[in-house]
Enzyme design. Structure first.
Site, short mmCIF file in Angstrom:
data_model
loop_
_atom_site.label_atom_id
_atom_site.label_comp_id
_atom_site.label_asym_id
_atom_site.label_seq_id
_atom_site.Cartn_x
_atom_site.Cartn_y
_atom_site.Cartn_z
N ASP A 222 44.40 58.83 11.05
CA ASP A 222 45.58 58.08 11.38
C ASP A 222 46.92 59.06 11.46
OD1 ASP A 222 47.41 55.92 11.51
OD2 ASP A 222 47.54 55.66 9.45
N ASN B 57 42.85 47.51 17.56
CA ASN B 57 43.41 48.41 18.38
C ASN B 57 43.67 47.92 19.81
OD1 ASN B 57 42.36 51.29 16.75
ND2 ASN B 57 44.04 50.38 16.48
C1 FPP Z 1 45.26 56.71 14.83
O1 FPP Z 1 46.48 56.99 14.99
C2 FPP Z 1 44.06 57.23 15.71
C3 FPP Z 1 43.55 56.49 16.39
C4 FPP Z 1 43.60 54.99 16.56
C5 FPP Z 1 42.53 56.70 17.35
C6 FPP Z 1 41.79 58.30 16.97
C7 FPP Z 1 41.26 58.74 18.05
C8 FPP Z 1 41.09 60.19 18.48
C9 FPP Z 1 41.56 61.13 17.32
C10 FPP Z 1 40.59 60.79 19.44
C11 FPP Z 1 39.35 60.57 20.13
C12 FPP Z 1 38.34 60.48 19.15
C13 FPP Z 1 36.88 60.71 19.26
C14 FPP Z 1 36.31 60.34 18.35
C15 FPP Z 1 36.53 61.42 20.33
P1 FPP Z 1 47.87 56.17 15.37
O2 FPP Z 1 47.83 56.05 16.88
O3 FPP Z 1 47.32 54.99 14.79
O4 FPP Z 1 49.00 56.65 14.79
P2 FPP Z 1 50.12 55.95 14.41
O5 FPP Z 1 49.93 55.34 13.12
O6 FPP Z 1 51.24 57.07 14.03
O7 FPP Z 1 50.86 55.42 15.49
#
Ligand code: FPP
Length: 248
Positions: A22, A70
């Site tokens: 996250d 998401n």
């Molecule tokens: C959460 O940060 C992250 C995600 C929803 C996506 C995770 C994906 C990756 C790290 C990239 C690709 C992964 C793989 C396994 C190839 P957020 O967007 O919720 O951050 P925020 O809470 O600060 O908005």
């Protein structure tokens, strides 16, 4: 870093570590960049976590890469995440094979965009004989979806007579989940400082130790995993018993 690594008791290693990645968006914002910049940089953290876990001898690592919720994000961000997934899987297959790491996935996978689904299946197929560690990606996953699906499956089996409702146990239920055959995580890590589970592996984390790290996911490096494991090993896992009972 070597010093931190040497503090880990390899005999008491968690078999399965689950991670809620996250804070990509907030990290990008902090750097004055669009949210996808955070996701792109999060891929390096995925590499670090996977490498560190495999080197230590952790058997399973599950990463929450995309939740059912998401889909509600702006279309451009969803598309960017999906293509990042395809690119990353394609790019990393060779490294995974070199490091003997098997790819697996949990979630409502058939509902992923066809390109992502195809890349995922290829990744799973091409790494299926690897034995050192299994990397499980949770994609279009939500624990409530998974539990309802298991309940439906068991209800159907009892309706058609293949299972007696009185014979349903924790083990039968486990075997109806998408994590069938995978041991429950002993350690769950969430980055970004948020202290929530967000519909991740609700059944499987019943006794997991929780570690909430005050860093954003793109900042996650091997030493964060080492430190979380050291902290986990210093905790006393009692499973409802008293301290004295554990030493008896
Ligand atoms: C959460 O940060 C992250 C995600 C929803 C996506 C995770 C994906 C990756 C790290 C990239 C690709 C992964 C793989 C396994 C190839 P957020 O967007 O919720 O951050 P925020 O809470 O600060 O908005």
């Amino acid at each position: 870093m070597e010093d931190l690594k040497s503090q880990i008791n390899l005999v008491k290693l968690p078999k399965h570590i689950a991670i809620i990645m996250d804070g990509n968006g907030r990290w990008a914002k902090k750097h004055g960049k669009p949210r996808v910049f955070g996701h792109r940089n999060g891929v390096q953290s995925v590499r670090e976590a996977t490498e560190a876990a495999a080197e230590l001898g952790v058997e399973y690592m599950t990463l929450y890469a995309f939740s059912t919720e998401n889909w509600g994000r702006p279309v451009a961000e969803v598309n960017a995440l999906m293509s990042l997934l395809v690119q990353t899987i394609r790019k990393e297959i060779a490294t995974m094979n070199k490091n003997n790491i098997r790819l697996q996935a949990i979630g409502d996978l058939e509902k992923l965009p066809p390109k992502s689904y195809k890349a995922l299946l290829e990744g799973i197929e091409n790494t299926k004989n690897n034995t050192r560690m299994t990397l499980v990606l949770a994609l279009n996953y939500s624990a409530k979806w998974e539990i309802i699906r298991a309940v439906k499956q068991l209800a159907k089996s009892s309706k058609d007579g293949t299972i007696n409702p009185d014979d349903i146990t924790e083990a039968t239920f486990d075997a109806s989940l998408s994590t069938k055959g995978i041991p429950h995580p002993e350690l769950l890590i969430r980055t970004s400082g948020e202290q929530r589970i967000s519909n991740f592996l609700l059944w499987q984390i019943a006794y997991a130790e929780l570690a909430f790290l005050p860093i954003y996911w793109p900042e996650f490096r091997k030493e964060h995993l080492y430190q979380a494991i050291i902290d986990y090993q210093n905790r006393e896992r009692r499973f409802g018993k008293t301290s004295d009972q554990l030493t008896e």
